[in-house]
Design a protein around this motif. Structure first.
Motif, PDB file in Angstrom:
ATOM      1  N   GLY A  89     -29.722  46.094  60.939  1.00 61.26           N
ATOM      2  CA  GLY A  89     -29.029  47.338  61.412  1.00 61.26           C
ATOM      3  C   GLY A  89     -28.314  46.469  62.485  1.00 61.26           C
ATOM      4  N   ASP A 123     -24.453  55.644  64.668  1.00 60.27           N
ATOM      5  CA  ASP A 123     -23.664  54.078  64.415  1.00 60.27           C
ATOM      6  C   ASP A 123     -23.951  53.401  65.708  1.00 60.27           C
ATOM      7  N   ASP A 124     -24.915  52.412  65.630  1.00 64.80           N
ATOM      8  CA  ASP A 124     -25.797  52.401  64.398  1.00 64.80           C
ATOM      9  C   ASP A 124     -27.555  52.188  65.017  1.00 64.80           C
ATOM     10  N   HIS A 127     -30.406  54.521  63.718  1.00 60.94           N
ATOM     11  CA  HIS A 127     -31.211  53.926  62.780  1.00 60.94           C
ATOM     12  C   HIS A 127     -32.062  52.852  63.179  1.00 60.94           C
ATOM     13  N   SER A 183     -29.794  49.758  57.194  1.00 58.88           N
ATOM     14  CA  SER A 183     -29.570  51.240  57.761  1.00 58.88           C
ATOM     15  C   SER A 183     -28.425  51.357  58.642  1.00 58.88           C
ATOM     16  N   ASP A 184     -27.488  51.800  58.004  1.00 59.23           N
ATOM     17  CA  ASP A 184     -26.117  51.933  58.677  1.00 59.23           C
ATOM     18  C   ASP A 184     -25.043  52.798  57.961  1.00 59.23           C
ATOM     19  N   THR A 185     -25.689  53.435  57.077  1.00 57.77           N
ATOM     20  CA  THR A 185     -24.917  54.460  56.407  1.00 57.77           C
ATOM     21  C   THR A 185     -25.477  55.895  56.613  1.00 57.77           C
ATOM     22  N   GLY A 422     -29.623  55.234  54.927  1.00 56.91           N
ATOM     23  CA  GLY A 422     -29.350  55.995  56.447  1.00 56.91           C
ATOM     24  C   GLY A 422     -29.161  57.118  56.253  1.00 56.91           C
ATOM     25  N   SER A 424     -27.003  59.387  58.769  1.00 57.77           N
ATOM     26  CA  SER A 424     -26.096  60.051  59.718  1.00 57.77           C
ATOM     27  C   SER A 424     -25.127  60.852  58.590  1.00 57.77           C
ATOM     28  N   ALA A 430     -18.593  59.068  64.287  1.00 55.93           N
ATOM     29  CA  ALA A 430     -18.497  57.655  64.419  1.00 55.93           C
ATOM     30  C   ALA A 430     -17.135  57.207  65.041  1.00 55.93           C
TER      31      ALA A 430
END
Ligand code: BES
Ligand code: MN
Ligand code: MN
Length: 461
Positions: A89, A123-124, A127, A183-185, A422, A424, A430
């Protein structure tokens, strides 16, 4: 595997308030990686995370130097025989301007209804924080994790991850793992659980057009010298046709076409184009002819001007021919386009079409390769089961238009498969004013991470 982990749930319920306080502490640190004056804040955010990981019971937390903002590394490796996951992340965030459009200050997180509002909420940092909290809850209630986990939180994602590839190469050995979880989606339109299987790459360049040494009188010289701003406009207009196709020779050479099955899968996604248009608030959606909106944004390359400046922009009129004009231009790329090759194609085309009478140069500012991750990998399936168990709905598989440069590097440098998990939401703002996260997604996300570790531990090896 514990199907319903009552102890974990009870712990998460009992610690909720402290968790929100901790989450807000992290959000208060203005870790904007692009701005040099925030370098200290980036380091502070990294140190904060290393400390939080240690307090959670994760070991060997350290700030590793990369030449830029440090990487946070930590691990917990006491699950012999179980797989090892490398979690990725980023703790850095985007700049916050225009500040006046925020309803509350970006680094003073507030909870409004179900949402937590702050730069980085989704973001981020959301996560990243959820991962730390999942580890904390598992270690507190079970004394261990079901899998081995290595955490890698970087601080330069939002400015192109320029130092990370080298750091990965230098740390290959300690990064050995079976799979990477990025984990960034996020989820699909309308908060539908999703697993992202495609990201676009990026080529980011600047075009500089220079004419006279200083601005000159537009009466005295208009019609006699080339105007850099006019020249730049001509150049930019030539880059893309009215059919939405990029006109740089060779631009599409390496684009891998979608198969019929892939197009059918994208067409089958529950997507309401009109609702999407309204949400964005534009009079019409545009783009390359012959492709649907989801294809254009996930599986076709694009070219956009990100900024353009030059000459007189103050109030009233000033009759000059500007000495220079500039534009930032970027392309989102798809497999198997290479950012450096695309830059070279752009550069030679721009130089070729640049009008005489000015000097035109192009230089590259950032780049990142596109990536496609496996949909049928056992770890992807474990993530899908975890999402279904916690969010109550099986995920859809999507291709996102955004970029995470390191995704391709995990595959090419470390040789590891990647699963993108992720939570979001598409309209989370974002990179824009009033970024928010749905706290229900954050909470359920923590349970999804815990559940995914359980699912992975069960996968036969
Ligand atoms: N988290 C995003 C990437 C993303 C965007 C994933 C949309 C899924 C949907 C990431 O933080 C990001 O913004 N990346 C930058 C990369 C760039 C600075 C090299 C981007 O896409 O602009
Ligand atoms: Mn991100
Ligand atoms: Mn981002």
């Amino acid at each position: 595997m514990t199907v319903t982990d009552a102890a974990l749930e009870a712990h998460l319920v009992a610690t909720r308030k402290g968790r929100y306080d901790s989450y807000r502490d992290l959000l208060r640190i203005p870790s904007i990686s692009a701005l040099p004056q925030h370098a200290g804040d980036c380091r502070r955010a990294a140190a904060w995370l290393a400390d939080a990981l240690t307090r959670a019971g994760v070991e060997h937390a350290e700030l590793a130097e990369t030449g830029g903002h440090p990487v946070v590394y930590a691990d917990w490796l006491h699950a012999p025989g179980a797989p090892t996951v490398l979690v990725y992340g980023h703790y850095d965030v985007q700049p916050v301007d225009p500040l006046e459009l925020w309803t509350s200050p970006p680094f003073e997180p507030v909870i409004v209804g179900d949402r937590l509002l702050a730069r980085g909420a989704a973001d981020d940092k959301g996560h990243v924080h959820a991962h730390v909290m999942a580890a904390e809850a598992l270690l507190a209630t079970r004394g261990g994790l079901p899998v081995n986990v290595k955490y890698l939180f970087e601080g330069e994602e939002e400015s192109g991850s320029v130092n990370l590839d080298r750091w990965l190469e230098e740390n290959r050995e300690r990064l050995t793992a079976d799979v990477v979880v990025i984990s960034d989606t996020g989820f699909f339109e309308g908060n539908r659980p999703a697993i992202t299987i495609g990201l676009r790459g990026l080529m980011y360049a600047q075009i500089d057009v220079v004419g006279t040494p200083v601005d000159v009188h537009s009466g005295g010289y208009g019609g006699v010298v080339e105007n850099p701003a006019n020249a730049l406009a001509q150049i930019i207009a030539a880059l893309k046709g009215p059919d939405g196709r990029v006109r740089i020779p060779g631009f599409y050479d390496d684009v891998v076409a979608l198969t019929d099955d892939e197009r059918a899968a994208m067409a089958a996604l529950p997507f309401d184009e009109e609702a999407y248009r309204q949400r964005i608030g534009v009079p019409a959606l545009v783009g390359e002819v012959g492709f649907t909106v989801l294809e254009r944004k996930g599986a076709r390359p694009s070219l956009d001007v990100n900024g353009i400046w030059g000459g007189f922009t103050g109030e009233g009129s000033k009759t000059i021919i500007p000495a220079h004009a500039h534009a930032k231009v970027s392309c989102r790329l798809v497999t198997a386009q290479d950012p450096d090759r695309i830059f070279e194609a752009l550069r030679s085309f721009v130089v070729e079409i640049a009008p005489p009478g000015v000097t035109t140069t192009v230089h590259q500012l950032a780049g990142g390769r596109p990536s496609l991750t496996p949909q049928d990998h056992p770890a992807t399936k474990a993530a899908a089961r975890a999402l279904e168990a916690t969010f109550g709905e099986a995920p859809v598989y999507i291709r996102e238009g955004g970029s995470i440069p390191v995704c391709a590097s995990f595959e090419s440098i470390l040789g590891l498969p990647v699963v993108m998990l992720g939570f979001s939401q598409p309209d989370e703002h974002a990179h824009a004013p009033n970024e928010w996260i749905d706290l229900a997604n954050y909470e359920t996300g923590i349970r999804t991470f815990a559940r995914m570790w359980d699912e992975l531990a069960e996968v036969p090896r």
